[in-house]
Design a protein around this motif. Structure first.
Motif: not given
Length: 380
Positions: A189-209
């Motif tokens: 993904x980094x290789x596909x980013x524009x110079x000021x490009x951003x990655x926006x993501x979501x993952x499950x948060x397992x900390x409470x579990x």
């Protein structure tokens, strides 16, 4: 369940991944790829081995070729566990909550790539916000997304030779945990980013579990189990700096924005505390589920691992609020999933509540139902 000692108290290292260490062997647990029409998976195994490991303070599923082959077959059939983002129902609630994180970004005229776009609902909303969208989806949902919303959706895995950058935004929702090699996935993904490009993501948060010793979170389709700290640490290893990180208001997720940059992140795990918590959870489950007779569990998916591992005399009744699940099965469990109304019409003696994200809300609602006045509510 096999604790360290039987498989090596020194947490044996795996060939090729010297930082990967084994923590706990759960034995055979259900191979969950979504609800089914029968108690047996067509063309797939009902159960598979699952071994919990740790790699750089990140909880992982220890690689297993048998699991990898079964997952490849499941993805080819269009497997999509969890609640997909959608225009209606629970999927809409998940989508709206993620949108509350995304809506502050300026998408107008920007090139955007969504990885694992499913049926295309989120990609559609991003397009409506002005983004020039491309979706990538390896499952059968790709065709639906393209035809229903009129979007460019490529039916392929990532990285794909059919996708060319640069992109101002790369977005993925509950995808990273499915990758056996999340580092390589992020590097591409980094290789596909524009110079000021951003990655926006979501993952499950397992900390409470993890804090609760909850063994229900482990499913074969998830190779990584992220806490907010271990997620940031993984991103830092591929040259990504976390610019913004928030906990979701709905569904127990972590939302994160990252871009190129250097960051030193240290995440720690208390291994002895984890193992002790898992032991307590297992023993508590044995106590509240008993032999399974006269018992119900709510929501159904959360306790399928424990029910299978305990090899109960009788399968408890399975309840869930998601109408997509009603009348469906969770192989190898032999009972069909029922709805809340079924519970109220035919109460159980004891109802075990097992949701970390919605457990308290569920308990408050059910405790007010006169039909359940004689039902004992137990938390797990």
């Amino acid at each position: 369940m096999v604790y360290p000692g039987r498989n090596g108290s020194e947490h044996q290292e795996r060939a090729g991944r010297t930082r990967l260490k084994s923590l706990l062997d759960l034995g055979e647990i259900p191979f969950y790829v979504g609800p089914c029409d029968s108690p047996s998976l067509p063309g797939l195994p009902n159960t598979l081995p699952f071994e919990i490991g740790v790699e750089d303070a990140r909880i992982v599923q220890v690689p297993n070729p048998e699991v990898s082959r079964a997952l490849a077959a499941a993805y080819a059939q269009g497997s999509m566990i969890g609640t997909p983002l959608a225009e209606t129902g629970m999927g809409r609630r998940y989508a709206d909550d993620f949108w509350s994180f995304l809506e502050s970004y300026d998408f107008a005229g920007k090139r955007l790539l969504e990885l694992g776009c499913g049926s295309g609902y989120l990609l559609h909303r991003l397009s409506q916000a002005g983004a020039r969208c491309t979706g990538l989806e390896p499952g059968v949902q790709a065709q639906q997304a393209s035809s229903h919303y009129g979007l460019e959706v490529i039916g392929d895995f990532f990285p794909s030779p059919h996708v060319e950058g640069p992109f101002d935004y790369v977005v993925h929702y509950c995808v990273l945990e499915h990758l056996e090699d999340p580092q390589a996935f992020l590097k591409a993904q980094v290789e596909l980013l524009a110079p000021k490009g951003q990655i926006l993501l979501a993952v499950p948060n397992v900390q409470p579990h993890l804090d609760a010793g909850d063994l229900s979170i482990f499913v074969h389709e998830h190779w990584s189990y992220f806490t907010p700290a271990s997620l940031r640490q993984l991103l830092a290893t591929v040259g990504l700096q976390t610019r913004r990180q928030v906990l979701s208001s709905y569904g127990g997720l972590v939302y994160l924005e990252a871009s190129r940059g250097l960051e030193v992140v240290t995440a720690n795990l208390e291994i002895a505390q984890l193992l002790s918590g898992w032991r307590r959870y297992f023993e508590r489950g044995r106590a509240v589920l008993g032999d399974g007779c006269g018992v119900g569990v709510f929501p159904a998916v959360r306790l399928m691992n424990l029910i299978s591992m305990l090899q109960l005399e009788a399968c408890p009744r399975l309840f869930d609020d998601d109408p997509r699940l009603h009348g469906k099965f969770l192989p190898p469990l032999a009972r069909a999933i029922e709805g809340r109304q079924d519970l109220l019409q035919s109460p159980v003696e004891r109802l075990v509540l097992s949701s970390q994200a919605f457990g308290q809300q569920l308990r408050e609602q059910l405790s007010q139902e006169s039909a359940l006045a004689r039902t004992q509510l137990a938390n797990l």
